[in-house]
Design an enzyme around this catalytic site. Structure first.
Site, PDB file in Angstrom:
ATOM      1  CE  LYS A   1      -2.189  -0.975   3.926  1.00 35.94           C
ATOM      2  NZ  LYS A   1      -1.129  -2.351   4.197  1.00 35.94           N
TER       3      LYS A   1
ATOM      4  NE  ARG B   1      -4.167  -0.855   9.796  1.00 38.21           N
ATOM      5  CZ  ARG B   1      -3.286  -0.412   9.364  1.00 38.21           C
ATOM      6  NH1 ARG B   1      -3.094   0.607   8.701  1.00 38.21           N
ATOM      7  NH2 ARG B   1      -2.034  -1.277   9.112  1.00 38.21           N
TER       8      ARG B   1
ATOM      9  NE  ARG C   1       7.376  -2.541   6.099  1.00 36.86           N
ATOM     10  CZ  ARG C   1       5.818  -2.695   5.936  1.00 36.86           C
ATOM     11  NH1 ARG C   1       5.257  -2.064   5.191  1.00 36.86           N
ATOM     12  NH2 ARG C   1       4.898  -3.245   7.014  1.00 36.86           N
TER      13      ARG C   1
ATOM     14  NE  ARG D   1       6.584  -0.516  10.446  1.00 33.98           N
ATOM     15  CZ  ARG D   1       5.454  -0.355   9.518  1.00 33.98           C
ATOM     16  NH1 ARG D   1       5.524  -0.207   8.372  1.00 33.98           N
ATOM     17  NH2 ARG D   1       4.477  -1.059  10.122  1.00 33.98           N
TER      18      ARG D   1
ATOM     19  NE  ARG E   1       1.781  -4.538  11.155  1.00 30.42           N
ATOM     20  CZ  ARG E   1       2.825  -4.557  10.248  1.00 30.42           C
ATOM     21  NH1 ARG E   1       3.928  -4.973  10.656  1.00 30.42           N
ATOM     22  NH2 ARG E   1       2.902  -3.798   9.355  1.00 30.42           N
TER      23      ARG E   1
HETATM   24  P1  ADP Z   1       1.232  -1.685   7.433  1.00 32.71           P
HETATM   25  O1  ADP Z   1       1.095  -0.857   6.368  1.00 32.71           O
HETATM   26  O2  ADP Z   1       2.496  -2.655   7.152  1.00 32.71           O
HETATM   27  O3  ADP Z   1      -0.066  -2.463   7.712  1.00 32.71           O
HETATM   28  P2  ADP Z   1       1.075   0.633   8.969  1.00 32.71           P
HETATM   29  O4  ADP Z   1       2.393   1.477   9.073  1.00 32.71           O
HETATM   30  O5  ADP Z   1       0.168   1.030   8.254  1.00 32.71           O
HETATM   31  O6  ADP Z   1       1.557  -0.904   8.859  1.00 32.71           O
HETATM   32  O7  ADP Z   1       0.661   0.511  10.501  1.00 32.71           O
HETATM   33  C1  ADP Z   1       1.669   0.310  11.467  1.00 32.71           C
HETATM   34  C2  ADP Z   1       0.625   0.401  13.031  1.00 32.71           C
HETATM   35  O8  ADP Z   1       0.057   1.504  13.214  1.00 32.71           O
HETATM   36  C3  ADP Z   1      -0.486  -0.528  12.921  1.00 32.71           C
HETATM   37  O9  ADP Z   1      -0.262  -2.050  13.507  1.00 32.71           O
HETATM   38  C4  ADP Z   1      -1.541   0.292  14.020  1.00 32.71           C
HETATM   39  O10 ADP Z   1      -0.925  -0.350  15.243  1.00 32.71           O
HETATM   40  C5  ADP Z   1      -1.181   1.573  13.817  1.00 32.71           C
HETATM   41  N1  ADP Z   1      -2.263   1.880  12.889  1.00 32.71           N
HETATM   42  C6  ADP Z   1      -1.896   2.508  11.667  1.00 32.71           C
HETATM   43  N2  ADP Z   1      -3.171   2.873  11.053  1.00 32.71           N
HETATM   44  C7  ADP Z   1      -4.034   2.456  11.924  1.00 32.71           C
HETATM   45  C8  ADP Z   1      -5.487   2.848  11.716  1.00 32.71           C
HETATM   46  N3  ADP Z   1      -6.168   3.299  10.790  1.00 32.71           N
HETATM   47  N4  ADP Z   1      -6.194   2.423  13.087  1.00 32.71           N
HETATM   48  C9  ADP Z   1      -5.489   1.996  14.178  1.00 32.71           C
HETATM   49  N5  ADP Z   1      -4.223   1.862  14.141  1.00 32.71           N
HETATM   50  C10 ADP Z   1      -3.546   2.103  13.274  1.00 32.71           C
HETATM   51  P1  ADP Z   2       2.179  -1.700   3.076  1.00 33.20           P
HETATM   52  O1  ADP Z   2       2.163  -0.210   3.163  1.00 33.20           O
HETATM   53  O2  ADP Z   2       0.834  -2.399   2.641  1.00 33.20           O
HETATM   54  O3  ADP Z   2       2.668  -2.304   4.553  1.00 33.20           O
HETATM   55  P2  ADP Z   2       4.761  -1.505   1.858  1.00 33.20           P
HETATM   56  O4  ADP Z   2       4.312  -0.596   0.490  1.00 33.20           O
HETATM   57  O5  ADP Z   2       5.558  -0.777   2.746  1.00 33.20           O
HETATM   58  O6  ADP Z   2       3.484  -2.231   2.340  1.00 33.20           O
HETATM   59  O7  ADP Z   2       5.503  -2.680   1.198  1.00 33.20           O
HETATM   60  C1  ADP Z   2       6.117  -3.813   2.118  1.00 33.20           C
HETATM   61  C2  ADP Z   2       7.343  -4.372   1.625  1.00 33.20           C
HETATM   62  O8  ADP Z   2       7.488  -5.001   0.238  1.00 33.20           O
HETATM   63  C3  ADP Z   2       8.363  -3.161   1.479  1.00 33.20           C
HETATM   64  O9  ADP Z   2       9.788  -3.713   1.798  1.00 33.20           O
HETATM   65  C4  ADP Z   2       8.475  -2.967  -0.078  1.00 33.20           C
HETATM   66  O10 ADP Z   2       9.476  -2.468  -0.751  1.00 33.20           O
HETATM   67  C5  ADP Z   2       8.012  -4.344  -0.686  1.00 33.20           C
HETATM   68  N1  ADP Z   2       6.974  -4.424  -1.744  1.00 33.20           N
HETATM   69  C6  ADP Z   2       6.157  -3.569  -1.999  1.00 33.20           C
HETATM   70  N2  ADP Z   2       5.483  -3.756  -3.339  1.00 33.20           N
HETATM   71  C7  ADP Z   2       5.933  -4.945  -3.821  1.00 33.20           C
HETATM   72  C8  ADP Z   2       6.032  -5.849  -4.810  1.00 33.20           C
HETATM   73  N3  ADP Z   2       5.062  -5.425  -5.702  1.00 33.20           N
HETATM   74  N4  ADP Z   2       6.819  -6.676  -5.193  1.00 33.20           N
HETATM   75  C9  ADP Z   2       7.948  -6.988  -4.092  1.00 33.20           C
HETATM   76  N5  ADP Z   2       8.054  -6.099  -3.263  1.00 33.20           N
HETATM   77  C10 ADP Z   2       7.214  -5.086  -2.748  1.00 33.20           C
END
Ligand code: ADP
Ligand code: ADP
Length: 216
Positions: free
Chosen positions: A15, A90, A129, A162, A173
């Site tokens: 995302k 979410r 990541r 992270r 998660r």
């Molecule tokens: P990812 O994209 O890998 O799922 P995020 O960076 O979006 O991770 O989120 C990391 C953490 O931040 C989540 O596990 C949660 O603790 C918090 N978080 C992010 N967005 C929300 C949301 N919309 N509502 C509640 N908690 C959130």
């Molecule tokens: P999210 O926000 O959904 O948690 P991220 O955009 O942070 O996801 O991506 C998670 C990890 O996967 C990062 O290390 C990113 O570089 C990698 N990644 C994202 N999209 C792709 C893809 N299409 N193919 C391979 N790796 C990817």
């Protein structure tokens, strides 16, 4: 009228990566709830102190705190044309609150790209990541490593893993996502806004599918 795009999908699916590309191409603000929380934790703000334990455990921050933070962010001038929302809403309560606040900004959710991939892909992506300390730029140790090991290509800051990207917390998660966020898929499908995107392919191919489908 302002344009609001919500990116939906499990942790690690890509995302944030796609949100950055969409935000640059469409000239819309990129709002990542996770980045906003991490910034507050880094700067040791009051909000940061409240939310740290939730992020560490891989649990969702309570709705009221999250909604207030996003409302504040969306009311800033750089969101006048709209925004790409990455990681918010979410929960159903957050989705409802978003619809109400967008009315105040004379807009609504225009499209909801829903990016998916199998669980083993999510775990491999999230656990490899690397995130840049200064601005949250995203790398992957295997799929998208920085040119110089440990240093962000864009701003030269350090990249780090992270705490919540350890395999164990990633699984937690994903579980939280299935329980609390999955209902939004149906919600936006019923509203005719869901745009399903296979996130399994390489980044540029996912981007291409996303843009093609958004045009329609
Ligand atoms: P990812 O994209 O890998 O799922 P995020 O960076 O979006 O991770 O989120 C990391 C953490 O931040 C989540 O596990 C949660 O603790 C918090 N978080 C992010 N967005 C929300 C949301 N919309 N509502 C509640 N908690 C959130
Ligand atoms: P999210 O926000 O959904 O948690 P991220 O955009 O942070 O996801 O991506 C998670 C990890 O996967 C990062 O290390 C990113 O570089 C990698 N990644 C994202 N999209 C792709 C893809 N299409 N193919 C391979 N790796 C990817």
């Amino acid at each position: 009228m302002a344009t609001y795009i919500v990116l939906l999908g499990p942790p690690g699916v890509g995302k944030g990566t796609q949100a950055r590309i969409l935000s640059e191409t469409k000239k819309l603000a990129h709002i990542s709830s996770g980045d906003l929380f991490r910034e507050n934790i880094k700067n040791q703000t009051e909000l940061g102190k409240v939310v740290k334990s939730y992020l560490d455990k891989g649990e969702l921050v309570p709705d009221d705190v999250t909604i207030a933070m996003i409302r504040d962010r969306l009311s800033r001038p750089d969101c006048e044309a709209g925004a790409i929302l990455d990681g918010f809403p979410r929960t159903p309560a957050q989705a409802e609150a978003l619809e109400a606040m967008l009315k105040d900004f004379k807009g609504s959710v225009d499209a909801v790209p829903y990016i998916t991939a199998a669980e083993n892909v999510l775990i491999e992506r999230a656990s490899g990541r690397w995130t840049c300390k200064a601005n949250g730029h995203i790398y992957h140790e295997k799929f998208n490593p920085p040119k110089q090991a440990g240093i962000c290509d864009i701003d030269g800051s350090e990249v780090y893993q992270r705490e919540d990207d350890k395999a164990e917390t990633v699984s937690k998660r994903i579980h939280v996502y299935l329980e609390q966020t999955m209902p939004l898929v149906d919600h936006y499908r019923k509203a005719g806004k869901l745009v399903e995107v296979d996130g399994t392919l390489a980044v540029d191919q996912v981007t291409k599918t996303l843009f093609d489908k958004l045009k329609k």
